[in-house]
Scaffold this motif. Structure first.
Motif, PDB file in Angstrom:
ATOM      1  N   CYS A  17     -93.812 -78.807 -40.387  1.00 12.01           N
ATOM      2  CA  CYS A  17     -93.437 -78.484 -41.769  1.00 12.01           C
ATOM      3  C   CYS A  17     -94.654 -78.503 -42.683  1.00 12.01           C
ATOM      4  N   LYS A  18     -95.529 -79.486 -42.521  1.00 11.01           N
ATOM      5  CA  LYS A  18     -96.744 -79.575 -43.341  1.00 11.01           C
ATOM      6  C   LYS A  18     -97.663 -78.384 -43.086  1.00 11.01           C
ATOM      7  N   THR A  19     -97.822 -77.990 -41.821  1.00  4.81           N
ATOM      8  CA  THR A  19     -98.670 -76.849 -41.482  1.00  4.81           C
ATOM      9  C   THR A  19     -98.111 -75.581 -42.103  1.00  4.81           C
ATOM     10  N   ASN A  20     -96.809 -75.377 -42.033  1.00  4.37           N
ATOM     11  CA  ASN A  20     -96.166 -74.204 -42.612  1.00  4.37           C
ATOM     12  C   ASN A  20     -96.328 -74.193 -44.131  1.00  4.37           C
ATOM     13  N   GLU A  21     -96.240 -75.353 -44.769  1.00  2.93           N
ATOM     14  CA  GLU A  21     -96.411 -75.457 -46.220  1.00  2.93           C
ATOM     15  C   GLU A  21     -97.818 -75.038 -46.626  1.00  2.93           C
ATOM     16  N   LYS A  22     -98.840 -75.470 -45.871  1.00  2.00           N
ATOM     17  CA  LYS A  22    -100.223 -75.104 -46.180  1.00  2.00           C
ATOM     18  C   LYS A  22    -100.437 -73.606 -46.003  1.00  2.00           C
ATOM     19  N   GLN A  23     -99.863 -73.009 -44.970  1.00  2.00           N
ATOM     20  CA  GLN A  23    -100.009 -71.575 -44.750  1.00  2.00           C
ATOM     21  C   GLN A  23     -99.350 -70.796 -45.877  1.00  2.00           C
ATOM     22  N   THR A  24     -98.203 -71.243 -46.355  1.00  2.00           N
ATOM     23  CA  THR A  24     -97.510 -70.574 -47.450  1.00  2.00           C
ATOM     24  C   THR A  24     -98.349 -70.632 -48.713  1.00  2.00           C
ATOM     25  N   GLN A  25     -98.975 -71.778 -48.985  1.00  2.00           N
ATOM     26  CA  GLN A  25     -99.813 -71.908 -50.171  1.00  2.00           C
ATOM     27  C   GLN A  25    -101.005 -70.959 -50.093  1.00  2.00           C
ATOM     28  N   LYS A  26    -101.576 -70.751 -48.922  1.00  4.17           N
ATOM     29  CA  LYS A  26    -102.734 -69.885 -48.777  1.00  4.17           C
ATOM     30  C   LYS A  26    -102.379 -68.415 -48.957  1.00  4.17           C
ATOM     31  N   THR A  27    -101.200 -68.003 -48.531  1.00  7.92           N
ATOM     32  CA  THR A  27    -100.876 -66.583 -48.554  1.00  7.92           C
ATOM     33  C   THR A  27    -100.322 -66.116 -49.894  1.00  7.92           C
ATOM     34  N   HIS A  28     -99.896 -67.005 -50.765  1.00  6.79           N
ATOM     35  CA  HIS A  28     -99.364 -66.610 -52.067  1.00  6.79           C
ATOM     36  C   HIS A  28    -100.310 -67.089 -53.152  1.00  6.79           C
ATOM     37  N   ARG A  29    -101.185 -66.199 -53.578  1.00  9.30           N
ATOM     38  CA  ARG A  29    -102.155 -66.549 -54.604  1.00  9.30           C
ATOM     39  C   ARG A  29    -101.596 -66.362 -56.009  1.00  9.30           C
ATOM     40  N   ILE A  30    -100.658 -65.460 -56.162  1.00  3.68           N
ATOM     41  CA  ILE A  30    -100.292 -65.002 -57.495  1.00  3.68           C
ATOM     42  C   ILE A  30     -98.871 -65.392 -57.866  1.00  3.68           C
ATOM     43  N   ASN A  31     -98.743 -66.048 -59.013  1.00  3.90           N
ATOM     44  CA  ASN A  31     -97.448 -66.348 -59.594  1.00  3.90           C
ATOM     45  C   ASN A  31     -97.097 -65.146 -60.469  1.00  3.90           C
ATOM     46  N   THR A  32     -96.081 -64.398 -60.102  1.00  3.33           N
ATOM     47  CA  THR A  32     -95.777 -63.142 -60.808  1.00  3.33           C
ATOM     48  C   THR A  32     -95.023 -63.349 -62.120  1.00  3.33           C
ATOM     49  N   SER A  33     -94.639 -64.578 -62.449  1.00  2.28           N
ATOM     50  CA  SER A  33     -93.844 -64.779 -63.657  1.00  2.28           C
ATOM     51  C   SER A  33     -94.671 -65.121 -64.889  1.00  2.28           C
ATOM     52  N   GLU A  34     -95.966 -65.335 -64.754  1.00  3.58           N
ATOM     53  CA  GLU A  34     -96.794 -65.687 -65.903  1.00  3.58           C
ATOM     54  C   GLU A  34     -98.036 -64.805 -65.939  1.00  3.58           C
ATOM     55  N   ALA A  35     -98.534 -64.549 -67.132  1.00  8.32           N
ATOM     56  CA  ALA A  35     -99.783 -63.811 -67.286  1.00  8.32           C
ATOM     57  C   ALA A  35    -100.623 -64.516 -68.346  1.00  8.32           C
ATOM     58  N   THR A  36    -101.894 -64.616 -68.100  1.00  8.09           N
ATOM     59  CA  THR A  36    -102.800 -65.239 -69.062  1.00  8.09           C
ATOM     60  C   THR A  36    -103.152 -64.204 -70.144  1.00  8.09           C
TER      61      THR A  36
END
Length: 148
Positions: A17-36
């Protein structure tokens, strides 16, 4: 013996589960709900890759493609200070800060490399609007993206 097996089994599940969590964090760089400020979060499609004519061999864009014509598929967020709204379906030139090539071998110290984009690829990206003095046409720069 059963308790040791059970503990080992639980530990392996936890580790997976921890390994899968780290992989998910690496592959999703962009939060699409906010813009600076001064940026858009977009879903775009590369319709054409353009070459930059440059004699400056130190410029990364003289070695790798950095410009593309991008069709705006969706705008998921718009930051403050935006003066020109992007329209869905519009095709516009955008410059990619880290090139349109896979950055794994180009930038040795990059922590999470960009996969590169080719004609027809859809991506989720952060487009920054850059206004030039005396011009009504802004330039757009993609600094961060991921494949859709």
């Amino acid at each position: 013996m059963n308790k040791k097996f059970l503990l080992l089994f639980i530990f392996l599940i936890f580790l997976a589960c921890k390994t899968n969590e780290k992989q998910t964090q690496k592959t999703h760089r962009i939060n699409t709900s906010e813009a600076t400020p001064g940026t858009y979060k977009i879903i775009g499609k590369v319709v054409k890759i353009k070459k930059i004519a440059s004699n400056d061999t130190k410029d990364i864009c003289s070695q790798y493609p950095c410009l593309a014509m991008v069709k705006i598929m969706d705008v998921t967020a718009t930051g403050s200070g935006i003066t020109i709204p992007l329209k869905i379906g519009e095709i516009m030139e955008m410059r990619f800060t880290y090139t349109l090539s896979n950055t794994k071998n180009i930038f040795k110290d990059i922590k999470v490399p960009y996969p590169g984009l080719k004609k027809g690829d859809e991506f989720i990206g952060v487009a920054q609007q850059q206004l030039l003095a005396g011009s009504t046409n802004p330039k757009f720069v993609i600094g961060d993206y991921e494949l859709k």
